[in-house]
Design an enzyme around this catalytic site. Structure first.
Site, short mmCIF file in Angstrom:
data_model
loop_
_atom_site.label_atom_id
_atom_site.label_comp_id
_atom_site.label_asym_id
_atom_site.label_seq_id
_atom_site.Cartn_x
_atom_site.Cartn_y
_atom_site.Cartn_z
N ARG A 19 0.88 -1.15 0.19
CA ARG A 19 -0.09 0.12 0.04
C ARG A 19 0.69 1.25 0.02
O ARG A 19 0.57 2.11 -0.95
CB ARG A 19 -0.96 0.06 1.24
CG ARG A 19 -2.05 -1.01 1.30
CD ARG A 19 -3.16 -0.57 2.01
NE ARG A 19 -4.21 -1.49 2.31
CZ ARG A 19 -5.13 -1.49 2.97
NH1 ARG A 19 -5.38 -0.63 3.95
NH2 ARG A 19 -6.04 -2.63 3.03
N HIS A 24 -7.62 -4.97 -7.70
CA HIS A 24 -7.59 -4.24 -6.71
C HIS A 24 -8.82 -4.59 -5.87
O HIS A 24 -9.80 -3.66 -6.06
CB HIS A 24 -7.52 -2.72 -6.91
CG HIS A 24 -6.78 -2.18 -6.01
ND1 HIS A 24 -5.53 -2.45 -5.40
CD2 HIS A 24 -7.15 -1.07 -4.93
CE1 HIS A 24 -5.38 -1.29 -4.57
NE2 HIS A 24 -6.30 -0.73 -4.09
N TYR A 58 -19.20 10.84 -14.35
CA TYR A 58 -19.30 12.08 -15.25
C TYR A 58 -18.13 12.34 -16.00
O TYR A 58 -18.13 12.94 -16.91
CB TYR A 58 -19.67 13.24 -14.27
CG TYR A 58 -21.21 13.24 -13.71
CD1 TYR A 58 -22.17 13.16 -14.31
CD2 TYR A 58 -21.26 13.21 -12.43
CE1 TYR A 58 -23.47 13.13 -13.78
CE2 TYR A 58 -22.36 13.17 -11.59
CZ TYR A 58 -23.68 13.29 -12.39
OH TYR A 58 -24.67 13.05 -11.72
#
Length: 733
Positions: free
Chosen positions: A37, A83, A127
């Site tokens: 990470r 993921h 969007y």
């Protein structure tokens, strides 16, 4: 009745100390956080989430020439295939890869609202649209040619790359930051042209030192520009050790106005500083009167940044104004450098500039050799097939006859012409029309070209010198594709002490500080001749009246033992009732004000507690930089009196009085102090200092001031019990 016997040796039950069990499990969690990470790989500069996003987009063929796709589609592909985490975290990482103010070389071409430097968030993923940039293509060039290792995805349904081929040193080009368990990383972005020049220098001379590399890479190059004022020596030390920092300032210029005035225009803000919050902070400095040189600030930005700062007066020097703002706001920030990365073996290491570049070059060499081996295998296969086509061309009619008439054409072809199974299968899989149209020149030209390529590849894989030369050529081509001018200016270290402090520009005017009993504070110009004429809110009254100057610092002592510092120039004017002191300092609701004094450098205060303890404190050590003040006394504060005499007089709740010499008190910055007067019951009610040459004064019950000619009868040693004072003694003056 069924009897359940325990599993042999306890089965899944493990008998071990709790401390060991917790340590082992926490260590596993910490290692997972570090490697999966928080820390980037030194070879491609990516954490797993960024690598998976780019690889998924590559698999979706979202190259720069293709049409953009909805970000929601990309996030879904990443989450479903590679993921196993939330969509919000994936989309946040994708957005950052597309922001030109966050990435020095954006790796995602975002279409739509992807946020701005003011700190506004990007639009929802449904969007916005995205595709890869040319820089991303360079990072993944050759990924389908066995150039890197792959590993199974989290559900074993597919494979993902453990590292990208990385056509340029992305770790240093775009930087990285992250917090793991017990370690963190903070790598600033750099100019890729300078980084590649440094790589080429290492290829020419592997013994090149970090100091020589720092001449090529003089410092970070942030996407938002700015001016780095850390100094070459400090940056070089950070590049040597992998740890350090760089001070980054906003870029500004002075614009002249009519009648000799001017304004300051900020055109670049420091990296990771949100412009809107910066302007809010500057406006708050004006409101709280913490920036005496700053008159006004406004945002005139359009596509480019333009923040206009007006000075308080045109007589103020622009450099002094900006220097004061650099200290008070995020117009100057310090970007930490902690080049903590995962090396090629996945081990966390702090690496310097040279080590990072060398690790990248070693990775490029491995990628080159693997790609070459992959290409050699395919060229050899094609040459083998072309040899079969040569035979077919020489015996084309016979081959066509065998294919059309024989029941086992494969076996006949192998036996008749000495073909291999691969060559025979290729001929049989080819349409007759194509076999008939085979041209000798086409076969020979392709055979010759592939033979030359094979020889070149074999020569390359056997010669390290040729490999490094090839890597240099590839890097030079990448440099041409990505080169861009440096945005951050590397300046010499600035000595802030050379500038006149902002306080020097505050006009020195006499004022009177008025603090009411309910804690409302204000300042009126000049001296207050008649305090009875002062007006307060209903139910409020005068608490303290302190003569001072606008350049003074006020020391406000509270009953909880803390001393606060307030600038006299920041007080509200005396036209109204002022403003609550609690808005200026972090004063507890239960605490009262014991004393208010104008600070005198070098002076000392007598600090006394209600329990009868005290000490002498230097005023210079009581000044506080924070709103929380300084904890000076451990206990309930009774008095804070400036030391102006050589004797101390105390009175207890039992009305016994003691006088002793002031030099019996220790000098200290904070603490409980020593015993002033001993009491069987109760504590201290009043304390004063006086000069032994004149004697003390006291106030009787009627408020009349009285002399004390026989005060020496009460003279004793500190911590004595004292004796009953004169009849009517209540307090001192």
């Amino acid at each position: 009745m069924t009897i359940h016997t325990p599993p042999p040796e306890g089965g899944r039950i493990v008998d071990e100390p709790m401390g060991e069990a917790l340590s082992r499990r926490y260590l596993a969690y910490a290692l997972s956080t570090i490697t999966n990470r928080a820390l980037p790989d030194v070879r491609d500069g990516f954490k797993p989430v960024h690598r998976r996003i780019l690889y998924a987009m590559h698999q979706m063929r979202l190259n720069p020439q293709a049409a953009a796709r909805k970000c929601a589609k990309v996030v879904g592909e990443v989450m479903g295939g590679y993921h196993p985490h939330g969509d919000a975290s994936i989309y946040d990482a994708l957005v950052r890869l597309a922001q030109d103010f966050a990435q020095r070389y954006p790796l995602v071409d975002g279409q739509g609202n992807f946020g701005n430097i003011d700190g506004d968030n990007a639009a929802a993923m449904r969007y916005t649209e995205c595709k890869l940039t040319a820089a991303s293509v360079l990072l993944m060039e050759g990924i389908d040619q066995d150039s890197v290792d792959f590993r199974p995805t989290y559900d074993d349904q597919d494979e993902e790359p453990t590292v990208l081929p990385a056509g340029f040193p992305n770790l240093l080009a775009n930087g990285s930051s992250g917090i793991a368990v017990g370690m963190a990383t903070s790598i600033p972005p750099h100019n890729v042209g300078e980084l590649i020049d440094a790589c080429l220098a290492l290829l020419d001379r592997p013994e090149t030192t970090t100091a020589e590399l720092a001449e090529i890479v003089p410092g970070p190059d942030f996407p938002t520009g700015g001016v780095a004022v850390e100094g070459h020596a400090s940056i070089l030390d950070a590049y040597e050790t992998g740890r350090g920092g760089v001070r980054l300032r906003a870029r500004w210029e002075r614009e002249p106005l009519e009648r000799g005035g001017y304004q300051i225009v900020i055109t670049e803000v420091p990296y990771q500083v949100q412009k809107s919050k910066l302007i809010e902070a500057l406006a708050e400095l004006i409101e709280q009167k913490k920036a005496p040189l700053l008159g006004d600030v406004r945002d005139e930005s359009a596509e480019d940044i333009r923040v206009v700062i007006d000075p308080k007066s045109r007589n103020i020097d622009a450099d002094s104004l900006m220097e004061s703002l650099f200290r008070l706001s995020d117009l100057e920030v310090r970007f930490p450098i902690n080049m903590n990365v995962l090396d090629a073996t996945g081990t966390p290491r702090v690496m310097g500039l040279k080590a990072c570049l060398q690790a990248f070059l070693d990775h490029r060499r491995e990628v080159l050799n693997r790609r070459s081996a992959w290409r050699i295998e395919r060229v050899e296969k094609r040459l083998h097939l072309l040899e079969g086509l040569r035979i077919v061309f020489l015996n084309l009619d016979e081959v066509i006859r065998i294919v059309r008439e024989e029941e086992q054409p494969k076996a006949v072809l192998i036996a008749r012409f000495g073909l291999s199974e691969t060559q025979a299968d290729f001929i049989l899989d080819t349409r007759l029309r194509q076999l008939a149209r085979i041209e000798e020149m086409t076969i020979e030209n392709e055979y010759k070209a592939l033979s030359e390529e094979l020889a070149s590849l074999q020569s390359l894989t056997s010669s390290p010198a040729k490999q490094w030369k090839k890597i240099g050529q590839e890097l030079a081509a990448t440099r041409k594709a990505l080169i861009s001018p440096r945005r951050t200016t590397i300046a010499e270290a600035v000595d802030a002490s050379a500038f006149v402090p902002a306080e020097a520009f505050i006009p020195r005017e006499a004022i009177t500080v008025i603090l009411s009993e309910r804690g409302w504070i204000r300042a009126v110009k000049g001296k207050v001749e008649d305090p009875s004429e002062l007006k307060f809110k209903e139910g409020d009254a005068l608490g303290f009246l302190v003569p001072a100057f606008t350049t003074d610092k006020l020391l406000v002592a509270a009953s909880d033992g803390r001393v606060f510092t307030v600038g006299a120039d920041k007080l509200a004017s005396g036209r109204g009732h002022g403003e609550p002191l609690r808005l200026m300092v972090e004063l507890e609701e239960s605490a009262g004000i014991v004393a208010v004094l104008a600070h005198q450098p070098g002076a000392k205060l007598l600090i006394a507690s209600k329990a009868g303890y005290g000490f002498i404190a230097p005023e210079d050590e009581l000044l506080a930089q924070k709103r929380g003040g300084k904890q000076v006394l451990n206990g309930d504060l009774l008095a804070a009196i400036r030391v102006t005499g050589d004797h101390v007089v105390t009175i207890g709740e039992n009305l016994k009085t003691l006088i002793f010499k002031a030099d019996e008190l220790p000098e200290m910055g904070r603490g409980k102090g020593v015993k002033l007067q001993s009491f069987k019951q109760g504590g201290l009610t009043d304390i004063a200092l006086f000069d032994g040459a004149h004697g003390p004064e006291w106030v009787d019950g009627g408020g009349r001031r009285r002399n004390w000619p026989d005060w020496k009868d009460w003279l004793g040693k500190r911590a004595g019990a004292g004796r009953m004072g004169p009849r009517g003694l209540r307090k001192f003056r």
